[in-house]
Design a protein around this motif. Sequence first.
Motif, mmCIF file in Angstrom:
data_model
loop_
_atom_site.group_PDB
_atom_site.id
_atom_site.type_symbol
_atom_site.label_atom_id
_atom_site.label_comp_id
_atom_site.label_asym_id
_atom_site.label_seq_id
_atom_site.Cartn_x
_atom_site.Cartn_y
_atom_site.Cartn_z
ATOM 1 N N LEU A 1 -46.431 -86.865 5.365
ATOM 2 C CA LEU A 1 -45.748 -85.974 4.431
ATOM 3 C C LEU A 1 -46.543 -84.697 4.167
ATOM 4 O O LEU A 1 -45.950 -83.622 4.021
ATOM 5 N N THR A 2 -47.853 -84.786 4.096
ATOM 6 C CA THR A 2 -48.627 -83.557 3.912
ATOM 7 C C THR A 2 -48.633 -82.722 5.193
ATOM 8 O O THR A 2 -48.684 -81.486 5.128
ATOM 9 N N SER A 3 -48.550 -83.377 6.341
ATOM 10 C CA SER A 3 -48.422 -82.622 7.594
ATOM 11 C C SER A 3 -47.113 -81.855 7.620
ATOM 12 O O SER A 3 -47.053 -80.715 8.112
ATOM 13 N N ARG A 4 -46.073 -82.463 7.087
ATOM 14 C CA ARG A 4 -44.781 -81.768 6.987
ATOM 15 C C ARG A 4 -44.897 -80.545 6.086
ATOM 16 O O ARG A 4 -44.374 -79.474 6.387
ATOM 17 N N TYR A 5 -45.590 -80.700 4.973
ATOM 18 C CA TYR A 5 -45.806 -79.576 4.055
ATOM 19 C C TYR A 5 -46.587 -78.465 4.761
ATOM 20 O O TYR A 5 -46.220 -77.282 4.677
ATOM 21 N N GLU A 6 -47.646 -78.830 5.442
ATOM 22 C CA GLU A 6 -48.463 -77.843 6.147
ATOM 23 C C GLU A 6 -47.640 -77.112 7.207
ATOM 24 O O GLU A 6 -47.746 -75.881 7.357
ATOM 25 N N SER A 7 -46.852 -77.854 7.951
ATOM 26 C CA SER A 7 -46.034 -77.251 8.990
ATOM 27 C C SER A 7 -45.049 -76.252 8.399
ATOM 28 O O SER A 7 -44.861 -75.147 8.917
ATOM 29 N N PHE A 8 -44.440 -76.624 7.287
ATOM 30 C CA PHE A 8 -43.470 -75.750 6.635
ATOM 31 C C PHE A 8 -44.141 -74.491 6.092
ATOM 32 O O PHE A 8 -43.648 -73.375 6.270
ATOM 33 N N MET A 9 -45.283 -74.661 5.441
ATOM 34 C CA MET A 9 -45.922 -73.543 4.769
ATOM 35 C C MET A 9 -46.666 -72.609 5.718
ATOM 36 O O MET A 9 -47.029 -71.493 5.330
ATOM 37 N N THR A 10 -46.922 -73.045 6.942
ATOM 38 C CA THR A 10 -47.589 -72.162 7.905
ATOM 39 C C THR A 10 -46.614 -71.589 8.925
ATOM 40 O O THR A 10 -47.028 -70.905 9.860
ATOM 41 N N ASN A 11 -45.340 -71.855 8.759
ATOM 42 C CA ASN A 11 -44.329 -71.259 9.620
ATOM 43 C C ASN A 11 -44.217 -69.777 9.293
ATOM 44 O O ASN A 11 -43.925 -69.399 8.167
#
Length: 241
Positions: free
Chosen positions: A82-92
Amino acid sequence: MNSTSLNEQLLDLYLKELPEIYNTINTHATPLQVERMHGPFMMHVYPEYTESRKKLMFVGMETHGWEDFKPNEDLLDTHRRLTSRYESFMTNREQPNSPFWWFIRDLNQSYGQGDLNKTILWTNLSKIDIEKNRPTGKLYDHSMNGFINLLSKEISIVKPDILIIMTTSPNYGYHVREYFGVHTGNAAIETILPRLLYKWSSDKLPFNTFQICHPNSLRFKKGGFTVNASSIIKMINQLAQ
């Protein structure tokens, strides 16, 4: 304050809270809700947040879709996923094209902070969504107080300079006001701009805590999104010195 320490504290918090979240879901969610559930939502802090001129944290209602909920997953694996998902979203680098993110971008830029993806933090009142909508029924009744309690603990860890609650929806209003003390008289909400901007006073919230109507609704108010968002941001800039 550094991002490594904050992420370690958030990890400890999430691992402590996840069992109760899962118990609430297992007890009160219908099989169809579990099948269509996303989350639970978790944040990740970048160094840019701790180094920013104004540390901004935004609180939405619920995600509009996210990673699937996996009830039998190891908790540490859940946190990583879930934090990887957050990171992926926020670094797009392609920022979401919606009024919600337009407002976040514009307020962030008003403080000279251009890297929206890393300088701000984003979370939600509900840590789960059901098919891109808020939970309902018994699941909603039994989960929201726990989710807002978790939000309060997230805030105490990351210590934003400015907190923006980005909804005045009555669907969440009761639980927010109850938890933060409006109903007991331990907190107060001051109207700054009618139907647009409010300022909170509560021992459980940062001094500079504001509540706005959902940015999407700004498009349908007199003046449209740009005029209304600019008025809100100007006032926040004046009050949050």
